[in-house]
Design a protein around this motif. Structure first.
Motif, PDB file in Angstrom:
ATOM      1  N   TYR A 207     -25.424   4.756   1.070  1.00  0.00           N
ATOM      2  CA  TYR A 207     -25.044   3.477   1.075  1.00  0.00           C
ATOM      3  C   TYR A 207     -25.360   3.127   2.772  1.00  0.00           C
ATOM      4  CZ  TYR A 207     -22.043  -0.449  -0.559  1.00  0.00           C
ATOM      5  OH  TYR A 207     -21.534  -0.934  -0.891  1.00  0.00           O
ATOM      6  N   LEU A 211     -26.177  -0.831   4.629  1.00  0.00           N
ATOM      7  CA  LEU A 211     -25.284  -1.810   5.038  1.00  0.00           C
ATOM      8  C   LEU A 211     -26.137  -1.745   6.334  1.00  0.00           C
ATOM      9  CD1 LEU A 211     -21.845  -0.188   3.750  1.00  0.00           C
ATOM     10  CD2 LEU A 211     -22.894  -1.916   2.718  1.00  0.00           C
ATOM     11  N   LEU A 214     -28.222  -4.282   7.185  1.00  0.00           N
ATOM     12  CA  LEU A 214     -27.960  -5.808   7.934  1.00  0.00           C
ATOM     13  C   LEU A 214     -27.820  -6.015   9.061  1.00  0.00           C
ATOM     14  CD1 LEU A 214     -25.201  -5.322   5.080  1.00  0.00           C
ATOM     15  CD2 LEU A 214     -26.939  -7.181   4.796  1.00  0.00           C
ATOM     16  N   ASP A 217     -24.503  -5.054  13.923  1.00  0.00           N
ATOM     17  CA  ASP A 217     -23.405  -5.647  13.615  1.00  0.00           C
ATOM     18  C   ASP A 217     -22.262  -6.257  12.209  1.00  0.00           C
ATOM     19  OD1 ASP A 217     -23.488  -6.267  16.327  1.00  0.00           O
ATOM     20  OD2 ASP A 217     -23.149  -8.630  16.625  1.00  0.00           O
ATOM     21  N   THR A 218     -23.271  -6.501  11.351  1.00  0.00           N
ATOM     22  CA  THR A 218     -22.571  -7.002   9.886  1.00  0.00           C
ATOM     23  C   THR A 218     -22.316  -5.637   9.076  1.00  0.00           C
ATOM     24  OG1 THR A 218     -24.562  -8.439  10.031  1.00  0.00           O
ATOM     25  CG2 THR A 218     -23.428  -7.837   7.633  1.00  0.00           C
ATOM     26  N   THR A 220     -20.804  -2.759  11.027  1.00  0.00           N
ATOM     27  CA  THR A 220     -19.632  -2.438  11.875  1.00  0.00           C
ATOM     28  C   THR A 220     -19.157  -3.327  10.889  1.00  0.00           C
ATOM     29  OG1 THR A 220     -21.684  -2.100  13.903  1.00  0.00           O
ATOM     30  CG2 THR A 220     -18.021  -2.188  13.820  1.00  0.00           C
ATOM     31  N   SER A 221     -19.045  -4.541  10.605  1.00  0.00           N
ATOM     32  CA  SER A 221     -17.851  -5.750  10.457  1.00  0.00           C
ATOM     33  C   SER A 221     -17.520  -5.288   8.825  1.00  0.00           C
ATOM     34  CB  SER A 221     -18.554  -7.272  10.088  1.00  0.00           C
ATOM     35  OG  SER A 221     -19.502  -7.511   9.806  1.00  0.00           O
ATOM     36  N   LEU A 222     -18.518  -4.611   8.467  1.00  0.00           N
ATOM     37  CA  LEU A 222     -18.796  -4.900   6.695  1.00  0.00           C
ATOM     38  C   LEU A 222     -17.952  -2.702   6.514  1.00  0.00           C
ATOM     39  CD1 LEU A 222     -21.361  -5.563   5.442  1.00  0.00           C
ATOM     40  CD2 LEU A 222     -18.794  -6.756   4.742  1.00  0.00           C
ATOM     41  N   GLY A 223     -17.060  -2.425   8.331  1.00  0.00           N
ATOM     42  CA  GLY A 223     -16.578  -0.758   7.897  1.00  0.00           C
ATOM     43  C   GLY A 223     -17.719   0.323   8.052  1.00  0.00           C
ATOM     44  N   THR A 224     -18.770   0.451   8.396  1.00  0.00           N
ATOM     45  CA  THR A 224     -19.434   1.617   8.468  1.00  0.00           C
ATOM     46  C   THR A 224     -19.899   1.372  10.034  1.00  0.00           C
ATOM     47  OG1 THR A 224     -21.016   0.655   7.556  1.00  0.00           O
ATOM     48  CG2 THR A 224     -21.577   2.205   8.359  1.00  0.00           C
ATOM     49  N   ARG A 225     -19.273   3.284  10.306  1.00  0.00           N
ATOM     50  CA  ARG A 225     -18.619   3.125  11.969  1.00  0.00           C
ATOM     51  C   ARG A 225     -21.127   3.516  12.675  1.00  0.00           C
ATOM     52  NH1 ARG A 225     -15.035   7.591  12.224  1.00  0.00           N
ATOM     53  NH2 ARG A 225     -15.506   8.374  14.759  1.00  0.00           N
TER      54      ARG A 225
ATOM     55  N   ALA B  76     -12.725   1.532  10.682  1.00  0.00           N
ATOM     56  CA  ALA B  76     -13.160   1.008  10.772  1.00  0.00           C
ATOM     57  C   ALA B  76     -13.781   0.563   9.246  1.00  0.00           C
ATOM     58  CB  ALA B  76     -14.709   1.255  10.987  1.00  0.00           C
ATOM     59  N   ALA B  80     -12.201  -3.899   8.166  1.00  0.00           N
ATOM     60  CA  ALA B  80     -13.638  -4.334   7.335  1.00  0.00           C
ATOM     61  C   ALA B  80     -12.241  -4.799   6.038  1.00  0.00           C
ATOM     62  CB  ALA B  80     -14.303  -3.468   7.060  1.00  0.00           C
TER      63      ALA B  80
END
Lengths: 325, 281
Positions: A207, A211, A214, A217-218, A220-225, B76, B80
């Motif tokens: 998953y 992500l 995308l 940057d996107t 990361t901003s969705l919480g992926t490291r 992170a 988010a």
């Protein structure tokens, strides 16, 4: 959803059919009608050849193909480049170089040493790649290009060693072209545990790889490291490739083609792609090994050559159909 | 720590591997307001936005959220759930449908396998309805126009349900009508109580829509106030190197910047007799 299930089931059936053909064909042909009986109750004429030669070879071809395909899926997901594959990142090349160096440096090296050396070579080349690419880590295309340069370098180093030590190298040469010939039960523990251990890791990463499509940057901003994801996915792919190379030598193309075929059939979400990809990788290598044995008997071709003959035209066909460059 | 803040930036030094862009920056951004970061190219506004989104980590100093939580103390995923970001040119995955892209906005709220609950699907539907793309739900994103695409990205951010929304030049690449559609949508976010920080290139749009302007130059904040208070001909000359007049926008009363550029056609004869096809910058 149903479409994907249908495709997965169809591929599973195709693999079963191909496996039956693989078991029955060869210098001694086992009739399909006798095959089931030999497997379940034994058969005086066929027991030995089936249990000692064909069955381990079939399993190893299937597992190695599946491992290479999964590694390719992970690498393409991380590098976000359709040309990326474990071979292109220099991992197979590094593993091969390590084994060639071993067979020259220590002529009586026990065969059991080849797998760990191949793995070490794979990880060392990944380390080298990551170190060289440390400044462009966030540009996946640069990672792939540095990998291509490394592969070329490793290939040249192997050629150099082959030219320098032509006598010592015969066994290594056979191993290098990639072959399932002569593989037996003792090779199974070299690949099966890796696949069993790393498959859950791949599923866990799936998953996050979705992500990552995308962009960094996107994602990361969705919480992926993103950096950690990239590292874990690459390490997983390298371990799978290293294990595969350790058993069968460098078999190209499976890691590149199988994920493409899988996406063509089953879309772009990684989790449902994984089973499709595993089955396609197994199908490709089992088919290659089958044709390697039956095309010019009694001569056996290395499966790696057959894969290239089968894979390259199909890959070109696929690319010309592919709209998403 | 003021209670009405979305962000408090303290002694922030940040940049990229080879160069420092922001040096010892101090800044408080208001909660529930629309803040526009403006400044000439290379002034550090994108770097500041990326630091707020934690895409880049501070070399020194820190960033706190309104409740005093330090950004670096949050995972992170936790970040988010509180901060959404729309990058300047996000990648569109090949072959993806609108509904699937919007659903990615839910990902910080989901488990590792990204399984959507009925409630999540409901939120995705509502987000698409908000920006009027629900009719396109099954369409591939690649087939959409630039304006529709930007709405889809906004839907993704709405589905993320964060208290703070960061936008990096959201109107670039859009034609004029879609630019104002988007800005109207951003205003709605403020009305709902969210805080929005956006980089904007168009100064007139910034003056018209932002509650507060943060004017940056060479990595420093040179002014931070409401558009009417901050905009002056001196500021335009000193920060942007632009010789311009400032008039009240006849539509809203906000400052309207009209550059004094020498055009091939010469200056307009008088203000009342505008040339028929004049455009403002």
């Amino acid at each position: 959803m149903t479409r994907r299930l249908t495709i997965t089931a169809a591929l599973g059936l195709a693999l079963l059919a191909l496996a039956a053909w693989h078991l029955s064909a060869g210098a001694v042909s086992i009739p399909l009608t006798e095959l089931w009986q030999t497997l379940t109750r034994g058969h005086a004429d066929y027991d030995f050849i089936l249990w000692n030669y064909r069955l381990p070879r079939l399993l190893i071809a299937a597992l190695v193909g599946a491992a290479l395909a999964l590694a390719g899926l992970l690498v393409q997901g991380v590098v976000r480049n359709p040309l990326a594959s474990p071979d292109i990142l220099g991992v197979s090349g590094g593993a091969s170089l390590a084994v060639v160096a071993l067979s020259i440096g220590w002529r009586q090296a026990p065969v059991a040493l080849i797998p760990p050396v191949a793995l070490a070579g794979g990880f060392a080349s990944l380390g080298l790649l990551l170190w060289l690419a440390r400044a462009v880590w966030h540009r996946p295309a640069a990672l792939a290009l540095i990998g291509i340069a490394l592969s070329a370098l490793f290939a040249a180093a192997i050629d150099f060693l082959l030219t320098l030590y032509p006598l010592e190298i015969n066994a290594a040469l056979l191993w290098l072209t990639g072959s399932v010939w002569g593989r037996n039960w003792s090779h199974l523990p070299l690949i099966l545990p890796w696949l069993l251990a790393l498959l859950p890791v791949a599923c866990y990463l799936a998953y996050q790889l979705d992500l990552l499509t995308l962009g960094d940057d996107t994602a990361t901003s969705l919480g992926t490291r993103v950096d950690r994801l990239r590292l874990v996915a690459l390490l997983t792919a390298v371990a799978l490739t290293g294990a595969a190379v350790a058993v069968c030598g460098a078999i190209g193309f499976v890691g590149l083609v199988a994920p493409h075929m899988a996406r063509f059939l089953a879309g772009h979400r990684h989790l449902p792609l994984i089973p499709v990809c595993l089955l396609l990788g197994a199908l490709l290598l089992v088919a290659a090994d089958l044709f390697a044995r039956i095309l010019m008997p009694p001569l056996e071709l290395p499966a790696g050559i057959v894969i290239a003959f089968l894979g390259a035209p199909y890959f070109i066909f696929l690319i010309t159909r592919y709209r998403h460059w | 720590m003021p209670d009405r803040a979305a962000f408090a930036v303290r002694h922030l030094t940040a940049g990229y591997a080879d160069r420092t862009i922001l040096e010892d920056l101090d800044l408080t951004l208001a909660r529930g307001r629309l803040t526009a970061l403006i400044g000439p190219n290379g002034c550090g506004k994108s770097t500041l936005l990326k630091s707020l989104a934690r895409l880049i980590r501070p070399r020194r100093g820190r960033i706190e959220l309104g409740d005093g939580t330090r950004l670096e103390r949050l995972s992170a995923k936790a970040i988010a759930r509180r901060i959404a970001l729309l990058p300047q040119s996000p990648l569109v995955p090949e072959g993806i449908r609108v509904v699937d892209l919007v659903a990615y906005g839910r990902s910080p709220h989901l488990n590792a396998f990204g399984r959507l609950s009925d409630a999540d699907r409901d939120k995705v539907q509502r987000a698409m309805r908000r920006v009027a793309v629900e009719a396109l739900a099954e369409h591939p994103v690649e087939a959409l126009s630039g304006g529709q695409r930007q709405r889809v990205w906004m839907a993704m951010i709405l589905a993320q349900e964060t208290e703070i929304v960061l936008l990096d030049e959201p109107t670039t690449y859009l034609d004029l009508a879609h630019q104002y559609d988007l800005l109207a949508l951003v205003e709605e976010l403020i009305d709902e109580g969210r805080s929005v920080v956006t980089v904007l290139h168009d100064l007139n749009q910034a003056c018209r829509f932002a509650d507060e302007l943060v004017v940056m130059q060479a990595g420093r904040v040179v002014a931070q106030e409401a558009p009417r208070a901050v905009m002056s001909e001196t500021l335009l000359a000193e920060v942007f190197g632009l010789d311009a007049r400032i008039l009240p926008d006849p539509e809203s009363g906000a400052p309207l910047i009209v550059p004094r550029v020498t055009s091939r056609r010469g200056p307009a004869a008088s203000l009342s007799a505008e040339p028929p096809h004049s455009t403002t910058v």
